[in-house]
Design a protein around this motif. Structure first.
Motif, PDB file in Angstrom:
ATOM      1  N   GLY A  25      27.345 -25.920  31.059  1.00 15.41           N
ATOM      2  CA  GLY A  25      28.644 -25.821  31.055  1.00 15.41           C
ATOM      3  C   GLY A  25      29.200 -24.248  31.433  1.00 15.41           C
ATOM      4  N   GLY A  26      30.114 -23.927  32.303  1.00 15.48           N
ATOM      5  CA  GLY A  26      30.547 -22.745  32.260  1.00 15.48           C
ATOM      6  C   GLY A  26      29.716 -21.794  33.381  1.00 15.48           C
ATOM      7  N   LYS A  27      29.831 -20.547  33.066  1.00 14.37           N
ATOM      8  CA  LYS A  27      29.185 -19.604  33.952  1.00 14.37           C
ATOM      9  C   LYS A  27      27.964 -18.860  33.344  1.00 14.37           C
ATOM     10  N   SER A  28      27.242 -19.737  32.532  1.00 12.15           N
ATOM     11  CA  SER A  28      26.030 -19.356  31.759  1.00 12.15           C
ATOM     12  C   SER A  28      25.541 -20.550  31.263  1.00 12.15           C
ATOM     13  N   ILE A  29      24.168 -20.335  31.167  1.00 13.28           N
ATOM     14  CA  ILE A  29      23.599 -21.543  30.656  1.00 13.28           C
ATOM     15  C   ILE A  29      22.090 -21.034  29.849  1.00 13.28           C
TER      16      ILE A  29
ATOM     17  N   GLY B  33      16.111 -18.194  27.483  1.00 10.71           N
ATOM     18  CA  GLY B  33      17.128 -17.678  26.913  1.00 10.71           C
ATOM     19  C   GLY B  33      18.536 -17.821  27.961  1.00 10.71           C
ATOM     20  N   TRP B  34      19.548 -16.984  27.689  1.00 12.81           N
ATOM     21  CA  TRP B  34      20.658 -17.172  28.376  1.00 12.81           C
ATOM     22  C   TRP B  34      20.562 -16.492  29.861  1.00 12.81           C
ATOM     23  N   VAL B  35      21.169 -17.074  30.748  1.00 15.34           N
ATOM     24  CA  VAL B  35      20.958 -16.576  32.279  1.00 15.34           C
ATOM     25  C   VAL B  35      22.602 -16.924  32.705  1.00 15.34           C
ATOM     26  N   LYS B  36      23.222 -16.003  33.124  1.00 18.03           N
ATOM     27  CA  LYS B  36      24.551 -16.103  33.991  1.00 18.03           C
ATOM     28  C   LYS B  36      24.226 -16.614  35.368  1.00 18.03           C
ATOM     29  N   THR B  37      25.216 -17.463  35.859  1.00 15.11           N
ATOM     30  CA  THR B  37      25.415 -18.282  36.987  1.00 15.11           C
ATOM     31  C   THR B  37      26.395 -17.541  37.828  1.00 15.11           C
ATOM     32  N   TYR B  38      26.422 -17.796  39.238  1.00 23.61           N
ATOM     33  CA  TYR B  38      27.131 -17.355  40.120  1.00 23.61           C
ATOM     34  C   TYR B  38      28.393 -18.208  40.093  1.00 23.61           C
TER      35      TYR B  38
ATOM     36  N   GLY C 255      30.389 -21.961  38.491  1.00 19.42           N
ATOM     37  CA  GLY C 255      30.740 -22.589  36.889  1.00 19.42           C
ATOM     38  C   GLY C 255      29.688 -23.868  37.057  1.00 19.42           C
ATOM     39  N   LEU C 256      29.090 -24.502  36.195  1.00 15.39           N
ATOM     40  CA  LEU C 256      28.459 -25.388  35.990  1.00 15.39           C
ATOM     41  C   LEU C 256      29.316 -26.579  35.436  1.00 15.39           C
ATOM     42  N   PRO C 257      29.185 -27.726  35.643  1.00 16.24           N
ATOM     43  CA  PRO C 257      29.804 -29.098  34.954  1.00 16.24           C
ATOM     44  C   PRO C 257      29.326 -29.072  33.322  1.00 16.24           C
ATOM     45  N   HIS C 258      30.330 -29.503  32.915  1.00 21.13           N
ATOM     46  CA  HIS C 258      30.300 -29.496  31.330  1.00 21.13           C
ATOM     47  C   HIS C 258      29.453 -30.916  31.165  1.00 21.13           C
ATOM     48  N   THR C 259      28.373 -30.800  30.818  1.00 17.66           N
ATOM     49  CA  THR C 259      27.524 -31.929  30.497  1.00 17.66           C
ATOM     50  C   THR C 259      26.181 -31.545  30.031  1.00 17.66           C
ATOM     51  N   THR C 260      25.319 -32.710  29.829  1.00 20.37           N
ATOM     52  CA  THR C 260      23.881 -32.477  29.172  1.00 20.37           C
ATOM     53  C   THR C 260      22.696 -33.083  30.334  1.00 20.37           C
ATOM     54  N   CYS C 261      21.814 -32.607  30.378  1.00 20.26           N
ATOM     55  CA  CYS C 261      20.714 -33.042  31.111  1.00 20.26           C
ATOM     56  C   CYS C 261      19.332 -32.964  30.475  1.00 20.26           C
ATOM     57  N   LYS C 262      18.440 -33.686  30.993  1.00 21.09           N
ATOM     58  CA  LYS C 262      17.094 -33.838  30.287  1.00 21.09           C
ATOM     59  C   LYS C 262      16.263 -32.598  30.915  1.00 21.09           C
ATOM     60  N   SER C 263      16.244 -32.278  31.961  1.00 20.66           N
ATOM     61  CA  SER C 263      15.485 -31.218  32.676  1.00 20.66           C
ATOM     62  C   SER C 263      16.080 -30.504  33.618  1.00 20.66           C
TER      63      SER C 263
ATOM     64  N   ASP D 186      15.844 -13.883  47.768  1.00 18.45           N
ATOM     65  CA  ASP D 186      15.864 -13.148  46.502  1.00 18.45           C
ATOM     66  C   ASP D 186      17.037 -13.819  45.609  1.00 18.45           C
ATOM     67  N   SER D 187      17.160 -14.930  45.757  1.00 19.10           N
ATOM     68  CA  SER D 187      18.372 -15.899  44.692  1.00 19.10           C
ATOM     69  C   SER D 187      17.523 -17.009  44.147  1.00 19.10           C
ATOM     70  N   TRP D 188      17.942 -17.167  42.908  1.00 20.68           N
ATOM     71  CA  TRP D 188      17.566 -18.333  42.156  1.00 20.68           C
ATOM     72  C   TRP D 188      18.525 -19.406  42.167  1.00 20.68           C
ATOM     73  N   PHE D 189      18.160 -20.646  42.204  1.00 23.58           N
ATOM     74  CA  PHE D 189      19.027 -21.684  42.159  1.00 23.58           C
ATOM     75  C   PHE D 189      18.655 -22.706  41.084  1.00 23.58           C
ATOM     76  N   ILE D 190      19.806 -23.267  40.281  1.00 25.47           N
ATOM     77  CA  ILE D 190      19.415 -24.477  39.169  1.00 25.47           C
ATOM     78  C   ILE D 190      19.803 -25.647  40.085  1.00 25.47           C
ATOM     79  N   ALA D 191      18.960 -26.676  39.582  1.00 20.70           N
ATOM     80  CA  ALA D 191      19.348 -27.978  39.857  1.00 20.70           C
ATOM     81  C   ALA D 191      19.129 -28.732  38.697  1.00 20.70           C
ATOM     82  N   LEU D 192      20.130 -29.835  38.365  1.00 24.21           N
ATOM     83  CA  LEU D 192      20.011 -30.523  37.205  1.00 24.21           C
ATOM     84  C   LEU D 192      20.738 -32.036  37.804  1.00 24.21           C
TER      85      LEU D 192
END
Length: 341
Positions: free
Chosen positions: A104-108, A114-119, A121-129, A137-143
């Motif tokens: 959730g928010g702009k950090s995870i 550890g803590w990583v900032k995101t460009y 905002g992420l949805p406020h939820t939970t995930c398993k992996s 040169d950009s990193w992307f998060i998929a959940l």
């Protein structure tokens, strides 16, 4: 993150090489045998895999990906697995040892990283992996997480969609989506960056910078194409109850040299159908796939007469009832009638 991607790549390549070697001796390996042997005998020899801040679940997911690749190959849904190369599709999957990961928010807070900032905002939820991948040169998060969706109010009951090169999509309702031709528009810059990259000395920092510039340009063009397809497929699924599309033979169409670049560069036929299939479940509509040999372009939408239609003819002139109509619109109307039939 580069270290995590490197460990995942090393594990995958080791598993593939061992799989090939065992298979050459007439044995039938699987991901569970390889995973157990790797954890007990191979992993202790490489201390860099157990460095502080490295998630130990990376290797398990690497073997899972290898097992899925062989499952697709054996079921004839994909080719034989290839070795992964550094800098190409770098990715890895991590989890929190079975515990839910808060998002959730702009950090995870990633496990062990550890803590990583995101460009964004992420949805406020939970995930398993979480799967993390790199493009240029950009990193992307998929959940993945569950969502509840209500069917949208549909404006039209049935619509036929004719895909093409000159126009991206023509609907039986008369709407036309032109082809933006992102690849052709950016082709000159692509050539310039490719020449710049080729002229740099191998192993130099300038070559790495040129490589990143070229990769960013490729990613930008790909994102422009994806954005156009997402806009069209979302519009179709939100406003139409039943959507009829053709089952096109894309691999066969690429042998037409005059159209090959337009078909491949647009990159839309297979992706268009893929997006429709999962968005249909999201917005509550039905997707109907017309048979590959259905003569949608050769059939008159007024009287049903069938005649040959060369690719250069853009207007359908019926030889029976003298009906005249745009070629793509005529095909889209014929496709829409399949749903009623």
């Amino acid at each position: 993150m580069s270290k995590h991607a490197g460990i995942a790549r090393f594990t995958y390549n080791w598993g593939l090489a061992t799989w090939n070697e065992l298979y050459s001796y007439g044995l039938k390996p699987n991901k569970y045998i390889l995973k157990k042997f790797f954890n007990n005998h191979v992993k202790p020899e490489f201390t860099w895999i157990k460095e502080t801040g490295i998630c130990h679940k990376i290797t398990q997911y690497a073997f899972d990906n290898l097992g899925d690749a062989f499952s697709k190959f054996l079921s004839k849904k994909g080719g034989y697995p290839n070795f992964q190369k550094k800098g190409y599709h770098d990715s890895f999957t991590i989890d929190a040892s079975g515990k839910p990961i808060p998002v959730g928010g702009k950090s995870i807070k990633l496990p062990t990283i550890g803590w990583v900032k995101t460009y964004e905002g992420l949805p406020h939820t939970t995930c398993k992996s979480i799967t993390i991948s790199r493009t240029a040169d950009s990193w992307f998060i998929a959940l993945a997480y569950e969502q509840n969706h209500e069917p949208t109010i549909k404006v039209h009951d049935v619509v036929g969609v004719d895909l093409g090169v000159k126009t991206l999509a023509t609907l039986s309702t008369g709407a036309v989506f032109p082809n933006p031709k992102h690849y052709k528009t950016n082709l000159e810059k692509l050539r310039r960056l490719s020449r710049k990259f080729a002229r740099k000395s191998k192993g130099s920092n300038n070559r790495y910078k040129a490589k990143i510039q070229l990769a960013n340009h490729h990613a930008r063009v790909a994102n422009l194409r994806k954005d156009t397809l997402h806009q069209i497929t979302t519009f179709l699924c939100k406003n139409h109850a039943r959507i009829v599309v053709e089952d096109l033979n894309v691999s066969g169409m690429l042998f037409l040299h005059k159209l090959a670049q337009g078909i491949a560069a647009k990159g839309g036929f297979h992706e268009f159908k893929r997006q429709l299939e999962y968005k249909a479940k999201k917005f509550g509509c039905e997707i109907i796939i017309a048979d590959r040999w259905f003569p949608s372009s050769k059939t008159c939408s007024s009287c049903g007469h069938i005649q040959d239609m060369p690719l250069e003819e853009r207007t359908y002139n019926c030889g029976s009832c003298r009906h005249s109509m745009d070629r793509d619109l005529n095909a889209a109307i014929n496709l829409s009638r399949l749903a009623k039939a």
